[in-house]
Enzyme design. Structure first.
Site, PDB file in Angstrom:
ATOM      1  N   TYR A 125      34.582  14.740 -24.046  1.00  0.00           N
ATOM      2  CA  TYR A 125      34.191  13.479 -24.681  1.00  0.00           C
ATOM      3  C   TYR A 125      35.415  12.569 -24.719  1.00  0.00           C
ATOM      4  O   TYR A 125      36.529  13.034 -24.971  1.00  0.00           O
ATOM      5  CB  TYR A 125      33.671  13.740 -26.102  1.00  0.00           C
ATOM      6  CG  TYR A 125      32.554  14.765 -26.130  1.00  0.00           C
ATOM      7  CD1 TYR A 125      31.275  14.421 -25.694  1.00  0.00           C
ATOM      8  CD2 TYR A 125      32.798  16.070 -26.543  1.00  0.00           C
ATOM      9  CE1 TYR A 125      30.255  15.364 -25.687  1.00  0.00           C
ATOM     10  CE2 TYR A 125      31.784  17.014 -26.542  1.00  0.00           C
ATOM     11  CZ  TYR A 125      30.511  16.660 -26.113  1.00  0.00           C
ATOM     12  OH  TYR A 125      29.510  17.599 -26.096  1.00  0.00           O
ATOM     13  N   ARG A 128      38.015  12.636 -27.853  1.00  0.00           N
ATOM     14  CA  ARG A 128      38.608  13.870 -28.378  1.00  0.00           C
ATOM     15  C   ARG A 128      38.756  14.916 -27.282  1.00  0.00           C
ATOM     16  O   ARG A 128      38.058  14.861 -26.266  1.00  0.00           O
ATOM     17  CB  ARG A 128      37.785  14.432 -29.540  1.00  0.00           C
ATOM     18  CG  ARG A 128      36.355  14.773 -29.186  1.00  0.00           C
ATOM     19  CD  ARG A 128      35.512  14.916 -30.467  1.00  0.00           C
ATOM     20  NE  ARG A 128      34.137  15.309 -30.206  1.00  0.00           N
ATOM     21  CZ  ARG A 128      33.165  14.468 -29.884  1.00  0.00           C
ATOM     22  NH1 ARG A 128      33.418  13.179 -29.743  1.00  0.00           N
ATOM     23  NH2 ARG A 128      31.942  14.914 -29.689  1.00  0.00           N
ATOM     24  N   CYS A 141      35.315  38.945 -32.483  1.00  0.00           N
ATOM     25  CA  CYS A 141      33.943  38.855 -32.980  1.00  0.00           C
ATOM     26  C   CYS A 141      33.007  39.119 -31.805  1.00  0.00           C
ATOM     27  O   CYS A 141      33.119  38.461 -30.757  1.00  0.00           O
ATOM     28  CB  CYS A 141      33.672  37.471 -33.547  1.00  0.00           C
ATOM     29  SG  CYS A 141      35.014  36.879 -34.600  1.00  0.00           S
ATOM     30  N   CYS A 144      31.276  36.267 -29.875  1.00  0.00           N
ATOM     31  CA  CYS A 144      32.118  35.136 -29.452  1.00  0.00           C
ATOM     32  C   CYS A 144      31.651  34.536 -28.111  1.00  0.00           C
ATOM     33  O   CYS A 144      31.333  35.269 -27.179  1.00  0.00           O
ATOM     34  CB  CYS A 144      33.553  35.634 -29.305  1.00  0.00           C
ATOM     35  SG  CYS A 144      34.686  34.348 -28.756  1.00  0.00           S
ATOM     36  N   ASP A 303      25.001  31.004 -28.442  1.00  0.00           N
ATOM     37  CA  ASP A 303      24.964  30.593 -27.034  1.00  0.00           C
ATOM     38  C   ASP A 303      24.505  31.757 -26.138  1.00  0.00           C
ATOM     39  O   ASP A 303      24.752  32.922 -26.460  1.00  0.00           O
ATOM     40  CB  ASP A 303      26.369  30.163 -26.566  1.00  0.00           C
ATOM     41  CG  ASP A 303      26.828  28.903 -27.264  1.00  0.00           C
ATOM     42  OD1 ASP A 303      25.989  28.025 -27.507  1.00  0.00           O
ATOM     43  OD2 ASP A 303      28.044  28.797 -27.576  1.00  0.00           O
ATOM     44  N   ASP A 340      24.314  24.172 -28.665  1.00  0.00           N
ATOM     45  CA  ASP A 340      25.119  23.581 -27.604  1.00  0.00           C
ATOM     46  C   ASP A 340      24.307  23.725 -26.338  1.00  0.00           C
ATOM     47  O   ASP A 340      24.022  24.847 -25.903  1.00  0.00           O
ATOM     48  CB  ASP A 340      26.453  24.340 -27.479  1.00  0.00           C
ATOM     49  CG  ASP A 340      27.604  23.570 -28.091  1.00  0.00           C
ATOM     50  OD1 ASP A 340      27.641  22.340 -27.918  1.00  0.00           O
ATOM     51  OD2 ASP A 340      28.449  24.204 -28.749  1.00  0.00           O
ATOM     52  N   LYS A 347      25.722  18.746 -28.096  1.00  0.00           N
ATOM     53  CA  LYS A 347      24.964  19.425 -29.162  1.00  0.00           C
ATOM     54  C   LYS A 347      23.608  18.762 -29.360  1.00  0.00           C
ATOM     55  O   LYS A 347      23.513  17.541 -29.406  1.00  0.00           O
ATOM     56  CB  LYS A 347      25.740  19.343 -30.476  1.00  0.00           C
ATOM     57  CG  LYS A 347      26.977  20.196 -30.482  1.00  0.00           C
ATOM     58  CD  LYS A 347      27.688  20.129 -31.815  1.00  0.00           C
ATOM     59  CE  LYS A 347      29.023  20.845 -31.722  1.00  0.00           C
ATOM     60  NZ  LYS A 347      29.927  20.270 -30.700  1.00  0.00           N
TER      61      LYS A 347
HETATM   62  S1  SF4 Z   1      37.624  32.872 -30.710  1.00  0.00           S
HETATM   63 FE1  SF4 Z   1      35.876  34.244 -30.770  1.00  0.00          FE
HETATM   64  S2  SF4 Z   1      36.715  36.251 -31.248  1.00  0.00           S
HETATM   65 FE2  SF4 Z   1      38.263  34.758 -31.761  1.00  0.00          FE
HETATM   66  S3  SF4 Z   1      37.981  34.340 -33.942  1.00  0.00           S
HETATM   67 FE3  SF4 Z   1      36.810  32.801 -32.794  1.00  0.00          FE
HETATM   68  S4  SF4 Z   1      34.742  33.671 -32.623  1.00  0.00           S
HETATM   69 FE4  SF4 Z   1      36.134  35.346 -33.208  1.00  0.00          FE
END
Ligand code: SF4
Length: 362
Positions: A125, A128, A141, A144, A303, A340, A347
């Site tokens: 964009y 930004r 995570c 992720c 996603d 997304d 979004k």
């Molecule tokens: S980048 Fe991914 S793995 Fe790292 S803190 Fe963020 S969500 Fe968790």
């Protein structure tokens, strides 16, 4: 710095939830460096802690080869380790479904690579851009959407310098989102210098920092770190609480330190199957966030990323849930439920048109 009236010493009950770490000295437990040093990172330790059936452990090892893992003792202690459906465990423990369950997920569903004028900097964009300053995280995570980068590590100094040069040479950029990975895995001095260099660019008006540290390692939000961050205001801090069980007194203290320093704190949850996909859990999370001065900002549909398909919730189910919540909950607590759009199309709000379609809900 402490919260008035807050207990400094953990109670026996709190300590007994710490499993193998229950005898750890409280000062060590509250020390983020100790937490980082003692992250659960080996298959052997994970097997000992979880005591799963050998077949599950064997399958997990194959997942780890593709998608590594790391969990802080703090975050691990929030989990019911023997419960495979536990919302904390689901977010941090490698799951065979990361390899076997796929509805067609792709590695880079948002096609971030298409809008990278230089490695690690996404400029999609005009006003930004997003700087991926590292690919390291305190915890990995499982849902992720950048898990394709997990093995890549930290961006080298030259790359950070190139990002600063690009922003300086692009007058249309008024906001820089500092992201990763998790930028709070960088040494404090490196992050300070990066933020300072961005702040010195006249057309950069606002900095935004995305980090899950208040959730997975809240003791990292030290008075010293907060003093450094506050120098670079206006700085907006986005984090990602997904479960009400993550709203501990340590997390509340971390958030309060940031807010007290004049750093607005917003939350960007992901709607995750088995973690927060019921009205009751979501409402508990939203109320809890409001109590600790964190503004629920976005709720993202998960996603279609390879290795996370098993977390995805039907879009209509999510819309119905958020419609119910918005009808009975203070507007300050209600995030925008968005997806997304794959392919980098931005979004899209996900909402029912309740005025036109009041019969949507039974
Ligand atoms: S980048 Fe991914 S793995 Fe790292 S803190 Fe963020 S969500 Fe968790």
């Amino acid at each position: 710095m402490g919260i008035k009236g807050e207990r400094k010493i953990a109670t026996t009950d709190e300590k007994s939830n710490r499993g193998p770490w229950q005898d750890v000295d409280e000062a060590d437990w509250q020390d983020w460096r100790w937490q980082v040093r003692n992250r659960v990172r080996t298959e052997k330790l994970l097997d000992e802690l979880l005591k799963d059936a050998p077949e599950i452990s064997r399958l997990r090892r194959t997942v780890i080869r593709t998608y590594p893992f790391a969990v802080t003792p703090y975050y691990f202690s929030l989990m019911k380790p023997r419960d495979a459906g536990d919302p904390i465990r689901l977010q941090c423990i490698p799951d065979p479904r990361e390899l076997t369950f796929s509805l067609g997920g792709v590695e880079d569903p948002l096609e971030e690579g298409r809008d990278m004028p230089l490695p690690g900097l996404i400029h999609r964009y005009a006003d930004r851009c997003l700087a991926m300053v590292t690919h390291s995280c305190m915890m990995y995570c499982r849902h992720c959407n950048r898990k394709r980068f997990w093995k890549a590590g930290r961006a080298e100094k030259a790359r950070l310098g190139a990002m600063i040069d690009y922003v300086a040479a692009t007058p249309g950029i008024r906001e820089v989102i500092v992201s990763g990975g998790d930028p709070l895995t960088l040494p404090e001095a490196v992050l300070d210098s990066f933020l300072g260099a961005l702040r010195a660019i006249p057309h950069v008006e606002v900095l935004r920092l995305g980090s899950r540290v208040p959730v997975v390692l809240p003791m990292r939000i030290t008075p010293s770190l907060v003093r450094m961050l506050r120098k670079h205001r206006p700085l907006w801090f986005n984090t990602q609480f997904n479960s009400p069980r993550e709203l501990t007194k340590e997390a509340a203290l971390a958030c309060r330190r940031l807010v007290d320093a004049g750093i607005p704190l917003s939350n960007q949850s992901v709607l995750l199957r088995g973690v927060n996909d019921t009205c009751e859990t979501m409402r508990e999370l939203l109320y809890g966030l409001q109590r600790i001065s964190v503004r629920p900002y976005y709720l993202f549909a998960c996603d279609p990323v390879r290795g996370a398909d098993h977390f995805r919730v039907d879009l209509w189910k999510g819309m119905e849930m958020m419609e119910r919540i918005s009808r009975s909950t203070s507007g300050l607590c209600v995030p925008r439920y968005v997806m997304d759009v794959p392919g980098g199309k931005g979004k899209m709000p996900l909402q029912t048109f309740s005025l036109l379609n009041d019969s949507f809900l039974p």
